[in-house]
Motif scaffolding. Structure first.
Motif, mmCIF file in Angstrom:
data_model
loop_
_atom_site.group_PDB
_atom_site.id
_atom_site.type_symbol
_atom_site.label_atom_id
_atom_site.label_comp_id
_atom_site.label_asym_id
_atom_site.label_seq_id
_atom_site.Cartn_x
_atom_site.Cartn_y
_atom_site.Cartn_z
ATOM 1 N N GLY A 201 -16.804 -11.349 -1.077
ATOM 2 C CA GLY A 201 -17.899 -10.630 -1.715
ATOM 3 C C GLY A 201 -17.682 -9.129 -1.835
ATOM 4 N N ALA A 202 -16.517 -8.642 -1.404
ATOM 5 C CA ALA A 202 -16.222 -7.206 -1.430
ATOM 6 C C ALA A 202 -15.262 -6.875 -2.568
ATOM 7 C CB ALA A 202 -15.625 -6.762 -0.102
ATOM 8 N N ASN A 203 -15.569 -5.838 -3.321
ATOM 9 C CA ASN A 203 -14.709 -5.370 -4.405
ATOM 10 C C ASN A 203 -13.615 -4.459 -3.846
ATOM 11 O OD1 ASN A 203 -16.262 -6.625 -6.485
ATOM 12 N ND2 ASN A 203 -17.758 -4.969 -6.301
ATOM 13 N N ILE A 204 -12.385 -4.707 -4.273
ATOM 14 C CA ILE A 204 -11.230 -4.019 -3.697
ATOM 15 C C ILE A 204 -10.557 -3.107 -4.714
ATOM 16 C CG2 ILE A 204 -8.961 -4.342 -2.632
ATOM 17 C CD1 ILE A 204 -9.970 -6.974 -1.502
ATOM 18 N N SER A 205 -10.165 -1.945 -4.245
ATOM 19 C CA SER A 205 -9.363 -1.014 -5.045
ATOM 20 C C SER A 205 -8.091 -0.704 -4.270
ATOM 21 C CB SER A 205 -10.132 0.287 -5.307
ATOM 22 O OG SER A 205 -9.325 1.220 -6.011
ATOM 23 N N ALA A 206 -6.947 -0.752 -4.960
ATOM 24 C CA ALA A 206 -5.655 -0.470 -4.316
ATOM 25 C C ALA A 206 -5.090 0.845 -4.851
ATOM 26 C CB ALA A 206 -4.676 -1.607 -4.585
ATOM 27 N N LYS A 207 -4.539 1.652 -3.952
ATOM 28 C CA LYS A 207 -3.970 2.943 -4.320
ATOM 29 C C LYS A 207 -2.557 3.074 -3.752
ATOM 30 C CE LYS A 207 -7.783 4.445 -6.290
ATOM 31 N NZ LYS A 207 -7.847 4.678 -7.753
ATOM 32 N N LEU A 208 -1.669 3.616 -4.576
ATOM 33 C CA LEU A 208 -0.294 3.905 -4.154
ATOM 34 C C LEU A 208 -0.236 5.316 -3.589
ATOM 35 C CD1 LEU A 208 2.777 3.270 -4.107
ATOM 36 C CD2 LEU A 208 2.878 4.176 -6.444
ATOM 37 N N LEU A 209 0.344 5.455 -2.400
ATOM 38 C CA LEU A 209 0.447 6.767 -1.750
ATOM 39 C C LEU A 209 1.900 7.222 -1.681
ATOM 40 C CD1 LEU A 209 -2.045 6.247 1.226
ATOM 41 C CD2 LEU A 209 -2.497 7.268 -1.021
ATOM 42 N N PRO A 210 2.114 8.541 -1.737
ATOM 43 C CA PRO A 210 3.479 9.069 -1.651
ATOM 44 C C PRO A 210 3.974 9.122 -0.213
ATOM 45 C CG PRO A 210 1.939 10.884 -1.831
ATOM 46 C CD PRO A 210 1.127 9.616 -1.944
ATOM 47 N N VAL A 211 5.267 9.026 -0.041
ATOM 48 C CA VAL A 211 5.860 9.216 1.289
ATOM 49 C C VAL A 211 6.183 10.696 1.409
ATOM 50 C CG1 VAL A 211 7.716 8.536 2.856
ATOM 51 C CG2 VAL A 211 6.735 6.856 1.305
ATOM 52 N N CYS A 212 5.110 11.471 1.497
ATOM 53 C CA CYS A 212 5.200 12.931 1.496
ATOM 54 C C CYS A 212 3.948 13.480 2.175
ATOM 55 C CB CYS A 212 5.311 13.432 0.060
ATOM 56 S SG CYS A 212 5.117 15.207 -0.139
ATOM 57 N N TYR A 213 4.119 14.234 3.241
ATOM 58 C CA TYR A 213 2.971 14.755 3.988
ATOM 59 C C TYR A 213 2.070 15.597 3.088
ATOM 60 C CZ TYR A 213 5.740 13.455 8.121
ATOM 61 O OH TYR A 213 6.468 12.772 9.056
ATOM 62 N N GLU A 214 2.666 16.504 2.322
ATOM 63 C CA GLU A 214 1.887 17.381 1.454
ATOM 64 C C GLU A 214 1.148 16.576 0.391
ATOM 65 O OE1 GLU A 214 2.486 21.448 -1.227
ATOM 66 O OE2 GLU A 214 4.219 20.201 -0.726
ATOM 67 N N GLY A 215 1.815 15.546 -0.134
ATOM 68 C CA GLY A 215 1.182 14.700 -1.138
ATOM 69 C C GLY A 215 -0.011 13.944 -0.590
ATOM 70 N N VAL A 216 0.107 13.425 0.626
ATOM 71 C CA VAL A 216 -1.018 12.741 1.261
ATOM 72 C C VAL A 216 -2.156 13.731 1.503
ATOM 73 C CG1 VAL A 216 -1.804 11.574 3.361
ATOM 74 C CG2 VAL A 216 0.351 10.892 2.283
ATOM 75 N N ASP A 217 -1.832 14.912 2.018
ATOM 76 C CA ASP A 217 -2.856 15.940 2.260
ATOM 77 C C ASP A 217 -3.610 16.291 0.976
ATOM 78 O OD1 ASP A 217 -2.319 16.213 4.964
ATOM 79 O OD2 ASP A 217 -0.911 17.868 4.679
ATOM 80 N N LYS A 218 -2.883 16.349 -0.117
ATOM 81 C CA LYS A 218 -3.470 16.776 -1.388
ATOM 82 C C LYS A 218 -4.257 15.672 -2.076
ATOM 83 C CE LYS A 218 -2.182 18.791 -5.883
ATOM 84 N NZ LYS A 218 -1.054 19.263 -6.720
ATOM 85 N N HIS A 219 -3.722 14.475 -2.119
ATOM 86 C CA HIS A 219 -4.303 13.421 -2.945
ATOM 87 C C HIS A 219 -5.210 12.443 -2.200
ATOM 88 C CE1 HIS A 219 -1.924 14.716 -6.335
ATOM 89 N NE2 HIS A 219 -0.814 14.619 -5.620
ATOM 90 N N TYR A 220 -4.898 12.140 -0.943
ATOM 91 C CA TYR A 220 -5.653 11.090 -0.259
ATOM 92 C C TYR A 220 -7.119 11.459 -0.016
ATOM 93 C CZ TYR A 220 -6.643 7.197 2.866
ATOM 94 O OH TYR A 220 -7.202 6.084 3.443
#
Length: 203
Positions: A43-62
């Motif tokens: 009953g739960a709607n799911i969204s999937a996201k691709l994350l970078p293997v980059c600390y700065e990228g995670v800090d910026k986008h996540y």
């Protein structure tokens, strides 16, 4: 994710995987998780996201991803781990993060949050021991266990962001590389079972 009228549906569960890195030419964490994008489980709607293997990228986008999903009930971050088994991580630490990412960098302070002590940590509020027991009972060929060491790399770094946000319960799932021992389809089935049990915990 839209309904038949074209209106955007509420996202209840965020799942994520990572891009390729190191010796991994394929990252099963994303290859599996992306298959659940737009799906409904329990009953739960799911969204999937691709994350970078980059600390700065995670800090910026996540954090932006989390902001765009105000009604989340559950976050399941996923990454590739050791062979032969899947692991649900019970905790995450603020540091030290000094393993180089895909851009050959690491956080200057070696912390996810430089405003708090390096040894600060969060623990998942989910009943992970019960989830493991239920999953392995239902699927005897599933090798799944809890772990308190998420690796102090991008996996744990992202998990820290998830729990630090305080939006909802969160957990990190480590999956093995393909064919050690599971094929893509087998891994997908096991992950779907784990997601089903986790979603039941927050429903």
């Amino acid at each position: 994710m839209s309904d038949e009228s074209g209106e955007k549906e509420q996202v209840d569960v965020l799942v994520s995987g990572f891009e390729v890195f190191g010796s991994h030419s394929v990252n099963p964490s994303w290859e599996v998780m992306k298959e659940f994008d737009g799906c409904q489980i329990g009953g739960a709607n799911i969204s999937a996201k691709l994350l970078p293997v980059c600390y700065e990228g995670v800090d910026k986008h996540y954090p932006k991803i989390l902001e765009e999903l105000p009604a989340l009930k559950l976050i399941v971050n996923c990454g590739v781990g050791h062979r032969q088994k899947l692991k649900v991580e019970t905790r995450c630490r603020n540091g030290p993060y000094f393993r180089l990412d895909n851009k050959s960098t690491f956080p200057p302070t070696q912390c996810c949050n430089e405003a708090v002590e390096m040894d600060q940590e969060y623990n998942s509020s989910l009943p992970l021991d019960q989830v493991v027991e239920a999953c392995t009972k239902e699927s005897p060929d599933l090798i799944l266990e809890t772990s308190n060491d998420a690796g102090l790399y991008l996996c744990e770094y992202t998990y820290y962001h998830s729990l630090q946000s305080g939006k909802c319960p969160a957990v990190f799932l480590h999956v093995p590389p393909y064919d050690h021992p599971y094929s893509h389809e087998q891994l997908k089935q096991h992950v779907e079972l784990i997601l089903t049990k986790l979603i039941a915990c927050v429903s």
